[in-house]
Scaffold this motif. Sequence first.
Motif, PDB file in Angstrom:
ATOM      1  N   ALA A  14       0.894   2.224 -11.914  1.00 42.63           N
ATOM      2  CA  ALA A  14       1.569   0.940 -11.696  1.00 42.63           C
ATOM      3  C   ALA A  14       0.624  -0.245 -11.878  1.00 42.63           C
ATOM      4  CB  ALA A  14       2.201   0.896 -10.312  1.00 42.63           C
ATOM      5  N   GLY A  15      -0.683   0.012 -11.943  1.00 39.82           N
ATOM      6  CA  GLY A  15      -1.644  -1.070 -12.159  1.00 39.82           C
ATOM      7  C   GLY A  15      -2.206  -1.655 -10.884  1.00 39.82           C
ATOM      8  N   LYS A  16      -2.138  -0.914  -9.789  1.00 44.97           N
ATOM      9  CA  LYS A  16      -2.562  -1.405  -8.473  1.00 44.97           C
ATOM     10  C   LYS A  16      -4.024  -1.844  -8.456  1.00 44.97           C
ATOM     11  CE  LYS A  16      -3.018   1.804  -5.148  1.00 44.97           C
ATOM     12  NZ  LYS A  16      -3.555   2.698  -5.870  1.00 44.97           N
ATOM     13  N   THR A  17      -4.911  -1.006  -8.970  1.00 49.08           N
ATOM     14  CA  THR A  17      -6.347  -1.306  -8.895  1.00 49.08           C
ATOM     15  C   THR A  17      -6.694  -2.565  -9.672  1.00 49.08           C
ATOM     16  OG1 THR A  17      -6.901   1.025  -8.599  1.00 49.08           O
ATOM     17  CG2 THR A  17      -8.659  -0.425  -9.383  1.00 49.08           C
ATOM     18  N   THR A  18      -6.123  -2.729 -10.847  1.00 43.35           N
ATOM     19  CA  THR A  18      -6.384  -3.911 -11.661  1.00 43.35           C
ATOM     20  C   THR A  18      -5.876  -5.170 -10.956  1.00 43.35           C
ATOM     21  OG1 THR A  18      -6.085  -2.536 -13.622  1.00 43.35           O
ATOM     22  CG2 THR A  18      -6.159  -4.900 -13.976  1.00 43.35           C
ATOM     23  N   LEU A  19      -4.720  -5.066 -10.328  1.00 47.68           N
ATOM     24  CA  LEU A  19      -4.174  -6.203  -9.586  1.00 47.68           C
ATOM     25  C   LEU A  19      -5.062  -6.569  -8.404  1.00 47.68           C
ATOM     26  CD1 LEU A  19      -0.370  -5.281  -9.499  1.00 47.68           C
ATOM     27  CD2 LEU A  19      -1.387  -7.228 -10.691  1.00 47.68           C
ATOM     28  N   VAL A  20      -5.512  -5.566  -7.667  1.00 43.88           N
ATOM     29  CA  VAL A  20      -6.364  -5.818  -6.506  1.00 43.88           C
ATOM     30  C   VAL A  20      -7.671  -6.473  -6.940  1.00 43.88           C
ATOM     31  CG1 VAL A  20      -7.739  -4.715  -4.688  1.00 43.88           C
ATOM     32  CG2 VAL A  20      -5.353  -4.043  -5.035  1.00 43.88           C
ATOM     33  N   ASN A  21      -8.257  -5.985  -8.021  1.00 46.34           N
ATOM     34  CA  ASN A  21      -9.515  -6.576  -8.514  1.00 46.34           C
ATOM     35  C   ASN A  21      -9.326  -8.040  -8.886  1.00 46.34           C
ATOM     36  OD1 ASN A  21     -10.915  -4.188  -8.172  1.00 46.34           O
ATOM     37  ND2 ASN A  21     -10.653  -3.513 -10.282  1.00 46.34           N
ATOM     38  N   VAL A  96      -8.901  -8.027   5.068  1.00 50.76           N
ATOM     39  CA  VAL A  96      -9.302  -6.775   4.430  1.00 50.76           C
ATOM     40  C   VAL A  96      -8.142  -6.172   3.658  1.00 50.76           C
ATOM     41  CG1 VAL A  96     -10.175  -4.435   4.799  1.00 50.76           C
ATOM     42  CG2 VAL A  96     -11.010  -6.314   6.229  1.00 50.76           C
ATOM     43  N   VAL A  97      -8.397  -5.808   2.390  1.00 54.93           N
ATOM     44  CA  VAL A  97      -7.405  -5.145   1.548  1.00 54.93           C
ATOM     45  C   VAL A  97      -7.682  -3.647   1.535  1.00 54.93           C
ATOM     46  CG1 VAL A  97      -6.475  -4.898  -0.777  1.00 54.93           C
ATOM     47  CG2 VAL A  97      -7.076  -7.155   0.075  1.00 54.93           C
ATOM     48  N   LEU A  98      -6.668  -2.863   1.863  1.00 54.02           N
ATOM     49  CA  LEU A  98      -6.745  -1.415   1.735  1.00 54.02           C
ATOM     50  C   LEU A  98      -5.891  -0.998   0.548  1.00 54.02           C
ATOM     51  CD1 LEU A  98      -6.309  -0.156   5.426  1.00 54.02           C
ATOM     52  CD2 LEU A  98      -8.400  -0.798   4.235  1.00 54.02           C
ATOM     53  N   GLU A  99      -6.510  -0.412  -0.440  1.00 51.57           N
ATOM     54  CA  GLU A  99      -5.794   0.078  -1.626  1.00 51.57           C
ATOM     55  C   GLU A  99      -5.600   1.576  -1.446  1.00 51.57           C
ATOM     56  OE1 GLU A  99      -6.644   0.777  -6.354  1.00 51.57           O
ATOM     57  OE2 GLU A  99      -7.905  -0.657  -5.275  1.00 51.57           O
ATOM     58  N   ILE A 100      -4.473   1.954  -0.842  1.00 46.47           N
ATOM     59  CA  ILE A 100      -4.255   3.330  -0.431  1.00 46.47           C
ATOM     60  C   ILE A 100      -2.838   3.775  -0.794  1.00 46.47           C
ATOM     61  CG2 ILE A 100      -5.958   3.272   1.424  1.00 46.47           C
ATOM     62  CD1 ILE A 100      -3.777   2.639   3.390  1.00 46.47           C
ATOM     63  N   ASP A 101      -2.568   5.078  -0.668  1.00 46.71           N
ATOM     64  CA  ASP A 101      -1.253   5.587  -1.008  1.00 46.71           C
ATOM     65  C   ASP A 101      -0.300   5.427   0.183  1.00 46.71           C
ATOM     66  OD1 ASP A 101      -2.099   7.712   0.692  1.00 46.71           O
ATOM     67  OD2 ASP A 101      -0.749   9.074  -0.370  1.00 46.71           O
ATOM     68  N   TRP A 102       0.968   5.765  -0.021  1.00 51.04           N
ATOM     69  CA  TRP A 102       1.984   5.534   1.003  1.00 51.04           C
ATOM     70  C   TRP A 102       1.729   6.344   2.275  1.00 51.04           C
ATOM     71  CZ3 TRP A 102       4.836   9.480   3.044  1.00 51.04           C
ATOM     72  CH2 TRP A 102       4.917  10.655   2.291  1.00 51.04           C
ATOM     73  N   ASP A 168       4.732  -8.692 -15.781  1.00 51.31           N
ATOM     74  CA  ASP A 168       3.754  -9.646 -16.309  1.00 51.31           C
ATOM     75  C   ASP A 168       2.573  -9.684 -15.332  1.00 51.31           C
ATOM     76  OD1 ASP A 168       2.705 -12.668 -16.112  1.00 51.31           O
ATOM     77  OD2 ASP A 168       3.327 -12.253 -18.169  1.00 51.31           O
ATOM     78  N   PHE A 169       1.376  -9.354 -15.820  1.00 46.00           N
ATOM     79  CA  PHE A 169       0.222  -9.180 -14.942  1.00 46.00           C
ATOM     80  C   PHE A 169      -0.103 -10.443 -14.158  1.00 46.00           C
ATOM     81  CE2 PHE A 169      -4.365  -9.365 -14.114  1.00 46.00           C
ATOM     82  CZ  PHE A 169      -4.520  -8.214 -13.348  1.00 46.00           C
ATOM     83  N   ASP A 170      -0.233 -11.584 -14.838  1.00 44.41           N
ATOM     84  CA  ASP A 170      -0.592 -12.831 -14.159  1.00 44.41           C
ATOM     85  C   ASP A 170       0.447 -13.213 -13.117  1.00 44.41           C
ATOM     86  OD1 ASP A 170      -2.944 -13.109 -15.601  1.00 44.41           O
ATOM     87  OD2 ASP A 170      -2.005 -14.299 -17.184  1.00 44.41           O
ATOM     88  N   GLU A 171       1.704 -12.974 -13.436  1.00 41.30           N
ATOM     89  CA  GLU A 171       2.777 -13.284 -12.496  1.00 41.30           C
ATOM     90  C   GLU A 171       2.686 -12.382 -11.264  1.00 41.30           C
ATOM     91  OE1 GLU A 171       7.669 -13.082 -12.328  1.00 41.30           O
ATOM     92  OE2 GLU A 171       6.670 -13.407 -14.259  1.00 41.30           O
ATOM     93  N   ALA A 172       2.361 -11.105 -11.484  1.00 45.18           N
ATOM     94  CA  ALA A 172       2.244 -10.167 -10.365  1.00 45.18           C
ATOM     95  C   ALA A 172       1.080 -10.538  -9.454  1.00 45.18           C
ATOM     96  CB  ALA A 172       2.075  -8.737 -10.896  1.00 45.18           C
ATOM     97  N   VAL A 173      -0.057 -10.929 -10.041  1.00 49.27           N
ATOM     98  CA  VAL A 173      -1.196 -11.370  -9.234  1.00 49.27           C
ATOM     99  C   VAL A 173      -0.808 -12.604  -8.429  1.00 49.27           C
ATOM    100  CG1 VAL A 173      -3.551 -12.274  -9.282  1.00 49.27           C
ATOM    101  CG2 VAL A 173      -2.915 -10.419 -10.806  1.00 49.27           C
ATOM    102  N   GLY A 174      -0.088 -13.521  -9.067  1.00 52.18           N
ATOM    103  CA  GLY A 174       0.358 -14.732  -8.382  1.00 52.18           C
ATOM    104  C   GLY A 174       1.281 -14.422  -7.214  1.00 52.18           C
ATOM    105  N   LYS A 175       2.149 -13.428  -7.376  1.00 49.63           N
ATOM    106  CA  LYS A 175       3.057 -13.049  -6.288  1.00 49.63           C
ATOM    107  C   LYS A 175       2.280 -12.434  -5.131  1.00 49.63           C
ATOM    108  CE  LYS A 175       7.261 -12.401  -9.015  1.00 49.63           C
ATOM    109  NZ  LYS A 175       8.241 -11.421  -9.533  1.00 49.63           N
ATOM    110  N   LEU A 176       1.299 -11.601  -5.448  1.00 46.77           N
ATOM    111  CA  LEU A 176       0.470 -11.021  -4.387  1.00 46.77           C
ATOM    112  C   LEU A 176      -0.265 -12.119  -3.618  1.00 46.77           C
ATOM    113  CD1 LEU A 176      -1.113  -7.869  -6.090  1.00 46.77           C
ATOM    114  CD2 LEU A 176       0.365  -7.884  -4.080  1.00 46.77           C
ATOM    115  N   ALA A 177      -0.858 -13.047  -4.365  1.00 49.63           N
ATOM    116  CA  ALA A 177      -1.581 -14.160  -3.733  1.00 49.63           C
ATOM    117  C   ALA A 177      -0.627 -15.002  -2.889  1.00 49.63           C
ATOM    118  CB  ALA A 177      -2.250 -15.015  -4.803  1.00 49.63           C
ATOM    119  N   GLY A 178       0.590 -15.206  -3.384  1.00 49.10           N
ATOM    120  CA  GLY A 178       1.578 -15.996  -2.654  1.00 49.10           C
ATOM    121  C   GLY A 178       1.992 -15.337  -1.352  1.00 49.10           C
TER     122      GLY A 178
END
Length: 204
Positions: A14-21, A96-102, A168-178
């Motif tokens: 899903a691209g989680k690691t790239t988004l977190v970075n 703190v961000v935890l990048e973990i599974d469900w 859209d990657f940039d949009e997804a990063v923006g939503k996370l930041a929001g």
Amino acid sequence: MEGRLIVISAPSGAGKTTLVNALLERDDRLAVSVSHTTRRKREEEVDGEDYFFVDPGTFASMRDGDAFLEHAIVFGNAYGTAHDTVIRTLADGQDVVLEIDWQGAAQVRRKFPGAISVFVLPPSIDVLLERLNDRGQDGPEEIDRRWHQAADDISHYDEFNYVVVNNDFDEAVGKLAGIIDSERRGEKARCECVTALVEHLLQR
């Protein structure tokens, strides 16, 4: 003021690691917790930065000594988040961000009911499969295993506070930041309706 705990989960591909970075690069108030794992280190990975790579015996000793905030078995490998490191960072006022599974996310929510949890979805089955193939790290058998595991992961999306679709990657990063900015202000971010997308993703 104590920091916030932010859990980000997703099916493989899903691209989680790239988004977190990308999120960490734009927000210096965020720190990522580096997990311990028994998985074999990949050539491009750095011990202590990507993961703490440990042998099964060391992991078992840490688990039995209650050293982990959460731990889980994923694709036959053990993963765990060290409890003390997270607590110290939160006490210092850092989010703190935890990048973990469900599975790990469920354990964290039981211990930290106020944690912010976000599930990342791919926009379609085709995109998910394409991303799994584009990883370039796994053979056909491993890709097939991840492909089948993704459906089970996705079925847990509604256990999370928020869902972000990584189309859209940039949009997804923006939503996370929001989402994080809204939570810092004591507000709730707008939730996406993803019911139809999830039904599509679970059609296999």
